[in-house]
Motif scaffolding. Structure first.
Motif, PDB file in Angstrom:
ATOM      1  N   ASP A   1       1.448   3.754  -5.450  1.00 23.77           N
ATOM      2  CA  ASP A   1       1.557   4.788  -6.485  1.00 23.77           C
ATOM      3  C   ASP A   1       2.753   4.570  -7.403  1.00 23.77           C
ATOM      4  O   ASP A   1       2.698   4.910  -8.584  1.00 23.77           O
ATOM      5  CB  ASP A   1       1.667   6.175  -5.861  1.00 23.77           C
TER       6      ASP A   1
ATOM      7  N   SER B   1       0.827  -1.217   0.000  1.00 21.91           N
ATOM      8  CA  SER B   1       0.000   0.000   0.000  1.00 21.91           C
ATOM      9  C   SER B   1       0.857   1.260   0.000  1.00 21.91           C
ATOM     10  O   SER B   1       0.525   2.235  -0.662  1.00 21.91           O
ATOM     11  CB  SER B   1      -0.929   0.019   1.219  1.00 21.91           C
TER      12      SER B   1
ATOM     13  N   ASP C   1      -3.892   1.663  -6.912  1.00 19.90           N
ATOM     14  CA  ASP C   1      -4.346   2.410  -5.743  1.00 19.90           C
ATOM     15  C   ASP C   1      -4.243   1.542  -4.499  1.00 19.90           C
ATOM     16  O   ASP C   1      -3.939   0.343  -4.570  1.00 19.90           O
ATOM     17  CB  ASP C   1      -5.760   2.973  -5.936  1.00 19.90           C
ATOM     18  N   GLU C   2      -4.476   2.156  -3.359  1.00 25.75           N
ATOM     19  CA  GLU C   2      -4.298   1.461  -2.089  1.00 25.75           C
ATOM     20  C   GLU C   2      -5.231   0.257  -1.943  1.00 25.75           C
ATOM     21  O   GLU C   2      -4.825  -0.784  -1.428  1.00 25.75           O
ATOM     22  CB  GLU C   2      -4.496   2.431  -0.922  1.00 25.75           C
ATOM     23  N   ASN C   3      -6.462   0.371  -2.408  1.00 21.39           N
ATOM     24  CA  ASN C   3      -7.386  -0.767  -2.308  1.00 21.39           C
ATOM     25  C   ASN C   3      -6.917  -1.944  -3.158  1.00 21.39           C
ATOM     26  O   ASN C   3      -7.015  -3.094  -2.745  1.00 21.39           O
ATOM     27  CB  ASN C   3      -8.809  -0.357  -2.683  1.00 21.39           C
ATOM     28  N   GLN C   4      -6.429  -1.653  -4.362  1.00 26.38           N
ATOM     29  CA  GLN C   4      -5.868  -2.722  -5.196  1.00 26.38           C
ATOM     30  C   GLN C   4      -4.670  -3.370  -4.499  1.00 26.38           C
ATOM     31  O   GLN C   4      -4.524  -4.595  -4.520  1.00 26.38           O
ATOM     32  CB  GLN C   4      -5.420  -2.166  -6.549  1.00 26.38           C
TER      33      GLN C   4
END
Length: 119
Positions: free
Chosen positions: A28, A24, A33-36
């Motif tokens: 980037d 996480s 993204d963080e959820n992925q």
């Protein structure tokens, strides 16, 4: 400690798994993204795949970032991780045996990864 390594440690303090903490923080840098990142990290957590989840997350980032050059980068990463006080990349060798266990692994993996990708 760099900004992304600090974020990985903060993630772990916020009860993310070891793998989700690292992935996480660096999401980037590989265009997710963080959820992925949290979803991708699920199979790596808690030594489910044998290796330390923080290590597997860092290796995932290296593979995504460097593609065909990633094997050499991953070998160098593992060499550097073992050269800390860890001596291994295997979760069973680290859990409960390394001072600070999971948090220490997250910290070292993220610091080494951040240096290697120079973000």
């Amino acid at each position: 400690m760099g900004k992304l390594a600090e974020k990985a440690v903060d993630n772990h303090k916020s009860f993310y798994s070891c793998s989700a903490s690292v992935l996480s923080a660096f999401a980037d840098t590989i265009g997710i993204d963080e959820n992925q990142a949290k979803t991708i990290a699920i199979p790596f957590a808690g030594g489910k795949a044998g290796k330390c989840g923080a290590v597997l997350a860092a290796e995932y980032v290296l593979d995504e970032k460097f593609g065909s050059e990633s094997d050499a980068k991953i070998a160098k990463f593992e060499e550097r991780f073992k050269a800390t006080d860890k001596g291994s990349v295997m979760c069973a060798d680290l859990r409960g045996k390394v001072p600070g266990s999971c948090r220490a692994c997250v910290t070292d993996a993220a610091e080494i990864l951040e240096e290697m990708i120079q973000v």
